[in-house]
Design an enzyme around this catalytic site. Structure first.
Site, mmCIF file in Angstrom:
data_model
loop_
_atom_site.group_PDB
_atom_site.id
_atom_site.type_symbol
_atom_site.label_atom_id
_atom_site.label_comp_id
_atom_site.label_asym_id
_atom_site.label_seq_id
_atom_site.Cartn_x
_atom_site.Cartn_y
_atom_site.Cartn_z
ATOM 1 N N LYS A 125 15.795 -12.720 -18.533
ATOM 2 C CA LYS A 125 15.401 -13.912 -19.286
ATOM 3 C C LYS A 125 16.656 -14.712 -19.615
ATOM 4 C CE LYS A 125 12.958 -15.049 -23.624
ATOM 5 N NZ LYS A 125 12.213 -14.450 -24.759
ATOM 6 N N LYS A 153 12.221 -14.937 -16.500
ATOM 7 C CA LYS A 153 11.666 -15.799 -17.542
ATOM 8 C C LYS A 153 12.697 -16.824 -18.005
ATOM 9 C CE LYS A 153 9.365 -16.059 -22.014
ATOM 10 N NZ LYS A 153 8.803 -15.334 -23.174
ATOM 11 N N ASP A 172 11.580 -7.933 -25.966
ATOM 12 C CA ASP A 172 12.589 -8.883 -25.511
ATOM 13 C C ASP A 172 13.904 -8.528 -26.210
ATOM 14 O OD1 ASP A 172 10.152 -10.024 -24.640
ATOM 15 O OD2 ASP A 172 11.009 -12.032 -24.696
#
Length: 247
Positions: free
Chosen positions: A147, A183, A75
């Site tokens: 995300k 996400k 991430d």
């Protein structure tokens, strides 16, 4: 342990494990060992999380350290300052450099939508990072995610910001046939909020995205409420605090 068995009650067989546990690089070996033999992935934040202010070489070393320790997913955070200053090529180059280090590991790119200030910025940034991550590569479905947030900045995963990411993903799929994952993370605390997101995903990009392979929710605060709602369906009343671990 809770990632593999979220609901320590008779409902347990009905409750699947979470998709991944996300930790700092230093904790990847610990989590990798604890999850051995399960289908739960090990994700690691990297690239100077959460601010992304370290030099690029340092951020790449951070990423490599997490992968070497056993992370399945990375991430990364983009440089919001560079984006807001209009240095779009710099942002794209950093994403491509991180992706080069990642190899076959899946990459989730955090926009930190709460710092992008406007809907136009969020959408433009989503388009930029998707194009940068997928340009010139044979990308399999779900290998790249966008995300919303680190969870450290407010507002985080608002409904409008998630919709903007979904629309960017839809545009890319229409143009290329490649499915990019989404996400939402940060501030999602209730089962009702999660249901709202699932409806929006189905209506915007379609049922193919209703899978952990293409859609995740940052569940640190959400999991307890999901379990309480499941317990309510079997008991007819909400669980006491000691029935469910509090995250």
């Amino acid at each position: 342990q809770r990632a593999m068995r979220p609901c320590p009650v008779p409902l347990d067989p009905l409750v699947p494990p979470v998709a991944a546990v996300c930790v700092y690089p230093r904790l990847v070996p610990v989590v990798r060992e604890a999850l051995l033999g399960s289908r739960v992935h090990v994700a690691s934040v990297a690239t100077g999380f959460p601010s992304g202010q370290a030099p690029l070489d340092t951020r790449l070393q951070d990423t490599q350290a997490a992968l070497s320790a056993g992370a399945d997913e990375i991430d990364m955070v983009i440089s919001r300052g560079a984006f807001l200053a209009g240095r779009f090529d710099e942002v794209a180059a950093e994403i491509q450099a991180v992706q080069e280090v990642c190899g076959d590991a899946h990459l989730k790119i955090i926009l930190e939508t709460g710092e992008l200030e406007t809907p136009d910025n969020i959408r433009r940034c989503a388009d930029l990072v998707i194009d940068a991550a997928c340009r010139g590569r044979d990308i399999e479905d779900g290998a790249v995610f966008v995300k919303t947030s680190t969870g450290k900045v407010s507002p985080a995963a608002t409904m409008p910001s998630v919709l903007l990411l979904l629309e960017a993903v839809r545009r890319h799929f229409t143009a290329t046939g490649v499915r990019v994952g989404v996400k939402p993370a940060g501030g999602i605390r209730t089962a009702k909020a999660a249901l709202h997101l699932l409806v929006m995903v189905r209506e915007t990009v379609g049922p193919a995205w209703l899978s952990p392979h293409l859609f995740r929710i940052g569940a640190s605060s959400l999991l307890d409420d999901l379990i309480r709602q499941l317990l309510w369906t079997s008991r007819g009343h909400y669980a006491a605090m000691h029935d469910v671990a509090v995250t």
